[in-house]
Design an enzyme around this catalytic site. Structure first.
Site, mmCIF file in Angstrom:
data_model
loop_
_atom_site.group_PDB
_atom_site.id
_atom_site.type_symbol
_atom_site.label_atom_id
_atom_site.label_comp_id
_atom_site.label_asym_id
_atom_site.label_seq_id
_atom_site.Cartn_x
_atom_site.Cartn_y
_atom_site.Cartn_z
ATOM 1 N N PRO A 7 6.766 -29.247 77.369
ATOM 2 C CA PRO A 7 8.108 -29.667 77.784
ATOM 3 C C PRO A 7 8.973 -28.475 78.207
ATOM 4 O O PRO A 7 10.050 -28.662 78.779
ATOM 5 C CB PRO A 7 8.669 -30.363 76.544
ATOM 6 C CG PRO A 7 7.761 -30.045 75.422
ATOM 7 C CD PRO A 7 6.481 -29.523 75.964
ATOM 8 N N GLU A 19 3.699 -29.612 68.229
ATOM 9 C CA GLU A 19 4.176 -28.620 67.257
ATOM 10 C C GLU A 19 4.303 -27.248 67.902
ATOM 11 O O GLU A 19 5.104 -26.427 67.484
ATOM 12 C CB GLU A 19 3.217 -28.506 66.067
ATOM 13 C CG GLU A 19 3.128 -29.747 65.207
ATOM 14 C CD GLU A 19 1.988 -30.669 65.629
ATOM 15 O OE1 GLU A 19 1.524 -30.568 66.786
ATOM 16 O OE2 GLU A 19 1.571 -31.479 64.792
ATOM 17 N N ARG A 71 -3.491 -37.344 94.969
ATOM 18 C CA ARG A 71 -3.028 -38.147 96.110
ATOM 19 C C ARG A 71 -2.806 -37.302 97.358
ATOM 20 O O ARG A 71 -2.792 -37.812 98.457
ATOM 21 C CB ARG A 71 -1.761 -38.910 95.748
ATOM 22 C CG ARG A 71 -1.996 -39.885 94.614
ATOM 23 C CD ARG A 71 -0.779 -40.702 94.277
ATOM 24 N NE ARG A 71 -0.457 -41.641 95.343
ATOM 25 C CZ ARG A 71 0.503 -41.490 96.218
ATOM 26 N NH1 ARG A 71 1.256 -40.416 96.189
ATOM 27 N NH2 ARG A 71 0.709 -42.389 97.136
ATOM 28 N N ASP A 96 5.429 -42.414 101.290
ATOM 29 C CA ASP A 96 5.820 -42.638 99.907
ATOM 30 C C ASP A 96 7.168 -42.083 99.518
ATOM 31 O O ASP A 96 7.679 -41.198 100.157
ATOM 32 C CB ASP A 96 4.804 -41.960 98.986
ATOM 33 C CG ASP A 96 3.670 -42.885 98.666
ATOM 34 O OD1 ASP A 96 3.829 -44.080 98.913
ATOM 35 O OD2 ASP A 96 2.651 -42.403 98.174
#
Ligand code: ADE
Length: 248
Positions: free
Chosen positions: A87, A114, A152, A167
């Site tokens: 993250p 963790e 893709r 897209d």
């Protein structure tokens, strides 16, 4: 291109290969994916991949040795790129996915929530990638997302190159609405313009819808985009969300 995934839960990635576009790409040889169990790069009886954090604190931290060793073992050449899924990384977007699709080998290391020993992020990888501002229990779902988004962009993976080009996000806008049969579903009608056969009109309608959707749902994307005068005019002619529905 080739992906190598390093994880302590190899079974979590199995579903990725088992169907759809990715399965076909693997069969056609457009894509190669190999999943590696981090525990195979340990040398103790218990195959220990994590340890307690120095300085105290909750949870366990993934140890550096097996991660460094696994990357060394799977790295093919100098053009290979190595990323830690975390993250704390830079946010995955269409531009990054496209860039990665041109790399011959992408090695993805799945972290655990963790933590991962900081030396991995500092000295081993080319970067850290996050798939969004939330914390997953581990990097495996993120690896899945990165592989899907990148695949893709590999020529031949998605049926028609055209559909990638159209897209959401390809030109920095959300997608326009799509309809199929029936023309009237329980009173909900397909917009008339789509039956007009007038390609210029349909194309304008789609562009206007894409612009309006982006303005209403993701104004941040629209702010980044330089609109040509034609686009600005189309956008001005689109009613705002919450206002009367545009007559289709
Ligand atoms: N691991 C945990 N959370 C993550 C996230 N948001 N993106 C990538 N990897 C992660």
């Amino acid at each position: 291109m080739r992906f190598d995934i390093i994880t302590i839960f190899p079974e979590m990635l199995a579903g990725f290969f088992s169907g759809g576009v990715v399965k076909k790409a693997l069969e056609k040889g457009l894509l190669e994916i190999s999943v590696h169990d981090l525990r195979d790069y340990t040398h103790d009886k218990h195959k220990q991949v994590d340890d307690r954090p120095f300085g105290g604190g909750e949870g366990m931290v993934l140890k550096p040795e097996p991660i460094f060793e696994s990357v060394e073992a799977v790295r093919k050449n100098k053009r290979s790129r190595v990323y830690l899924l975390s993250p704390q990384g830079i946010r995955l977007d269409s531009a990054l996915a496209r860039k990665l699709s041109r790399v011959p080998q992408v090695i993805l290391i799945c972290g655990r929530y963790e933590g991962v020993d900081e030396r991995v992020g500092r000295h081993l990888v080319d970067g850290e990638i996050s798939i969004g501002d939330y914390v997953l229990t581990g990097g495996e779902p993120a690896a899945w997302v990165v592989m899907d988004a990148v695949s893709r962009f590999i020529p031949g993976v998605v049926g028609k190159g055209e559909s990638v080009r159209r897209d959401s996000f390809f030109d920095g806008l959300l997608d326009f609405p799509h309809y199929t049969r029936p023309r009237d579903f329980q009173g909900m009608k397909v917009p008339q313009v789509l039956f007009s056969g007038n390609h210029a009109k349909i194309s304008d309608w789609r562009r206007r819808k894409a612009l309006a959707k982006t303005r209403d749902v993701r104004p941040d994307l629209l702010a980044k985009k330089k609109l040509a005068p034609g686009g600005r005019k189309l956008l001005e002619s689109a009613p705002r969300k919450g206002k009367d529905h545009e007559p289709d």
